[in-house]
Scaffold this motif. Structure first.
Motif, PDB file in Angstrom:
ATOM      1  N   UNK A 111      -3.006   3.042  12.518  1.00  0.00           N
ATOM      2  CA  UNK A 111      -1.629   2.807  12.786  1.00  0.00           C
ATOM      3  C   UNK A 111      -1.368   1.571  12.026  1.00  0.00           C
ATOM      4  N   UNK A 112      -0.371   1.723  11.077  1.00  0.00           N
ATOM      5  CA  UNK A 112       0.140   0.421  10.447  1.00  0.00           C
ATOM      6  C   UNK A 112       0.678  -0.428  11.513  1.00  0.00           C
ATOM      7  N   UNK A 113       0.913  -1.691  11.170  1.00  0.00           N
ATOM      8  CA  UNK A 113       1.444  -2.684  11.997  1.00  0.00           C
ATOM      9  C   UNK A 113       2.812  -2.373  12.169  1.00  0.00           C
ATOM     10  N   UNK A 114       3.410  -2.163  10.926  1.00  0.00           N
ATOM     11  CA  UNK A 114       4.835  -1.527  10.949  1.00  0.00           C
ATOM     12  C   UNK A 114       4.885  -0.106  10.113  1.00  0.00           C
ATOM     13  N   UNK A 115       5.818   0.406  10.483  1.00  0.00           N
ATOM     14  CA  UNK A 115       5.902   1.662   9.593  1.00  0.00           C
ATOM     15  C   UNK A 115       6.635   1.196   8.098  1.00  0.00           C
ATOM     16  N   UNK A 116       5.930   1.843   7.183  1.00  0.00           N
ATOM     17  CA  UNK A 116       6.567   1.709   5.912  1.00  0.00           C
ATOM     18  C   UNK A 116       7.741   2.652   5.636  1.00  0.00           C
ATOM     19  N   UNK A 117       8.889   1.893   5.483  1.00  0.00           N
ATOM     20  CA  UNK A 117      10.209   2.810   5.887  1.00  0.00           C
ATOM     21  C   UNK A 117      10.251   3.613   4.567  1.00  0.00           C
ATOM     22  N   UNK A 155       1.639  -1.384   0.445  1.00  0.00           N
ATOM     23  CA  UNK A 155       2.931  -1.778   0.912  1.00  0.00           C
ATOM     24  C   UNK A 155       2.749  -2.009   2.249  1.00  0.00           C
ATOM     25  N   UNK A 156       1.958  -1.259   3.181  1.00  0.00           N
ATOM     26  CA  UNK A 156       1.733  -1.376   4.496  1.00  0.00           C
ATOM     27  C   UNK A 156       1.010  -2.657   4.830  1.00  0.00           C
ATOM     28  N   UNK A 157       0.019  -3.279   3.977  1.00  0.00           N
ATOM     29  CA  UNK A 157      -0.790  -4.338   4.119  1.00  0.00           C
ATOM     30  C   UNK A 157       0.325  -5.686   3.630  1.00  0.00           C
ATOM     31  N   UNK A 158       1.169  -5.254   2.979  1.00  0.00           N
ATOM     32  CA  UNK A 158       2.157  -6.479   2.317  1.00  0.00           C
ATOM     33  C   UNK A 158       3.287  -6.764   3.509  1.00  0.00           C
TER      34      UNK A 158
END
Length: 159
Positions: A111-117, A155-158
């Motif tokens: 699960x990504x730390x935040x959703x990549x919108x 993008x998720x990592x950034x």
DNA sequence: GCCAACGTTGGC
DNA sequence: GCCAACGTTGGC
């Protein structure tokens, strides 16, 4: 001879089945039932194989976008719910000898730390041809290129 | 919740 | 086999 791994995007409405639901599921695995679209069915039946990587996409509910990664843990097989009279996915016209609908098993991976919108996906030059950013793309199971998959991970990592 | 875009159905 | 009507999807 090993087949090259392929990449996909699976859509789900998080109030129905979110990536957290997948993570909490027994063995972090579920079967991806209820796809009732022929184009998606063909992919599930013919093309999506064990070991393939999946972008887990949340639709409809904010934040809309890619929420994480899952892996295909079982290749396409007939969706049992089509023959279940108690299921809302029952299809009385489907013949058990020649099932109409297919599903795969999906296992939670990350699960990504935040959703990549979605808005960010739309702005990324590397993703301009990606199906999910195209207007009116309703296919619930979509092919993704390795380049697109890697770009989303980046993008998720950034974030 | 609205509504545009899409896929499917069914009358002809 | 066409296409209008209908139901569903999904971003906003």
């Amino acid at each position: 001879m090993a087949r090259a791994k392929q990449y996909w995007l699976f859509k789900s409405e998080p109030d129905v089945f979110s990536i957290d639901d997948l993570k909490k599921a027994p063995k972090k695995t579920t079967y991806w039932e209820g796809v009732r679209n022929y184009q998606a069915r063909n992919l599930l039946r013919d093309d999506i194989k064990k070991g393939d990587a999946v972008l887990y996409y949340h639709s409809r509910v904010q934040p809309i976008g890619v929420a994480g990664i899952a892996r295909v843990s079982k290749s396409g097989y007939p969706d049992p719910e089509q023959f279940d009279p108690t299921s809302k996915y029952q299809d009385a016209k489907s013949n058990p000898d020649d099932p109409r609908w297919y599903c795969v098993d999906l296992t939670w991976e990350k699960t990504f730390a935040e959703v990549v919108p979605l808005a960010d996906l739309k702005e990324a030059p590397a993703l301009k041809d990606m199906m999910v950013v195209q207007r009116g793309a309703r296919l619930s199971v979509q092919p993704v290129t390795k380049k697109e998959f890697d770009a989303v991970l980046k993008m998720a990592a950034a974030r």
